[in-house]
Design a protein around this motif. Structure first.
Motif, PDB file in Angstrom:
ATOM      1  N   ARG A 127       0.629  -1.225  -0.082  1.00  9.13           N
ATOM      2  CA  ARG A 127       0.036  -0.083  -0.034  1.00  9.13           C
ATOM      3  C   ARG A 127       0.728   1.388  -0.224  1.00  9.13           C
ATOM      4  NH1 ARG A 127      -4.976  -1.987   0.755  1.00  9.13           N
ATOM      5  NH2 ARG A 127      -5.321  -3.787   2.514  1.00  9.13           N
ATOM      6  N   PHE A 128       2.413   1.160   0.482  1.00 13.11           N
ATOM      7  CA  PHE A 128       2.943   2.493   0.384  1.00 13.11           C
ATOM      8  C   PHE A 128       3.367   2.875  -1.142  1.00 13.11           C
ATOM      9  CE2 PHE A 128       3.934   1.836   4.737  1.00 13.11           C
ATOM     10  CZ  PHE A 128       4.465   2.816   5.294  1.00 13.11           C
ATOM     11  N   ASP A 129       3.266   3.905  -1.148  1.00 11.35           N
ATOM     12  CA  ASP A 129       4.002   4.777  -2.254  1.00 11.35           C
ATOM     13  C   ASP A 129       5.290   4.921  -2.142  1.00 11.35           C
ATOM     14  OD1 ASP A 129       3.816   7.083  -4.720  1.00 11.35           O
ATOM     15  OD2 ASP A 129       4.728   8.194  -2.948  1.00 11.35           O
ATOM     16  N   LEU A 132       6.752   8.002  -0.493  1.00  9.54           N
ATOM     17  CA  LEU A 132       6.496   8.198   1.023  1.00  9.54           C
ATOM     18  C   LEU A 132       7.518   7.056   1.663  1.00  9.54           C
ATOM     19  CD1 LEU A 132       4.873   8.763   3.640  1.00  9.54           C
ATOM     20  CD2 LEU A 132       3.172   6.893   2.577  1.00  9.54           C
ATOM     21  N   PHE A 133       7.654   6.196   1.253  1.00  6.32           N
ATOM     22  CA  PHE A 133       8.382   4.884   1.763  1.00  6.32           C
ATOM     23  C   PHE A 133       9.871   5.279   1.887  1.00  6.32           C
ATOM     24  CE2 PHE A 133      11.510   1.143   1.033  1.00  6.32           C
ATOM     25  CZ  PHE A 133      11.216   0.388   2.216  1.00  6.32           C
ATOM     26  N   GLU A 134      10.369   6.051   0.974  1.00  5.01           N
ATOM     27  CA  GLU A 134      11.656   6.620   0.649  1.00  5.01           C
ATOM     28  C   GLU A 134      11.912   7.638   1.872  1.00  5.01           C
ATOM     29  OE1 GLU A 134      12.959   7.638  -3.152  1.00  5.01           O
ATOM     30  OE2 GLU A 134      12.796   5.377  -3.711  1.00  5.01           O
ATOM     31  N   ARG A 135      11.054   8.563   2.037  1.00  6.43           N
ATOM     32  CA  ARG A 135      11.071   9.496   3.135  1.00  6.43           C
ATOM     33  C   ARG A 135      11.117   9.084   4.459  1.00  6.43           C
ATOM     34  NH1 ARG A 135       7.273  13.949   0.126  1.00  6.43           N
ATOM     35  NH2 ARG A 135       8.772  14.818  -1.432  1.00  6.43           N
ATOM     36  N   LEU A 136      10.096   8.011   4.553  1.00  5.32           N
ATOM     37  CA  LEU A 136       9.894   7.234   5.886  1.00  5.32           C
ATOM     38  C   LEU A 136      11.056   6.688   6.451  1.00  5.32           C
ATOM     39  CD1 LEU A 136       7.851   6.671   8.360  1.00  5.32           C
ATOM     40  CD2 LEU A 136       7.050   5.046   6.915  1.00  5.32           C
TER      41      LEU A 136
END
Length: 151
Positions: A127-129, A132-136
């Motif tokens: 479900r992750f974009d 967003l995943f890279e920033r997280l």
């Protein structure tokens, strides 16, 4: 494979096709020796920090981010890397008394939580974009690195 083509050249072509299929620019093979050196350095640093302080996560997360891994490739490669490193350090951990019968019993009790966490993580990863995943990952890497340095 074409006549005279080495397996490494064939793998480079596969990597290039996979990268393009993922919507990323194809890597420039001109920097292969430098890339091998950097990759090896990250591997050694990740293995060393894992053995010494069980803290290889931040190092490897930075490498995977710099390599532009997709979410699934990032998670899968991290899982395989740390499986290999942890298997390699098992004899040392046993000889140092870090792995004992009591710790193995605790591992057995916690195993269902690990399986549930893996299944939940698999659902979340879908479900992750990517952005967003890279920033997280970057944010949590910075937080964990600072914590390791301060602690």
């Amino acid at each position: 494979m074409r006549a005279g083509q080495r397996p490494a050249e064939r793998l480079g072509g596969v990597r290039r096709r996979l990268t393009v299929a993922e919507g990323r620019p194809a890597p420039d093979d001109g920097g292969a020796p430098r890339r091998r050196l950097v990759t090896g350095a990250y591997g050694v640093l990740g293995g060393f920090t894992t053995m010494v302080a069980n803290a290889g996560g931040p190092v490897m997360a930075l490498y995977f981010l710099a390599s532009n891994f997709s979410i699934n490739r990032f998670l899968g490669t991290a899982a395989w890397f740390f499986l290999a490193v942890n298997l390699a350090k098992t004899p040392f951990s046993v000889s140092l008394g870090l792995i004992t019968a009591d710790s193995l019993r605790l591992d057995l009790v916690l195993a269902p939580a690990v399986v549930l966490g893996a299944l939940a993580g698999r659902l979340l990863a879908r479900r992750f974009d990517q952005q967003l995943f890279e920033r997280l990952v970057m944010s949590l890497t910075v937080v964990s690195a600072v914590y390791l340095l301060v602690w």
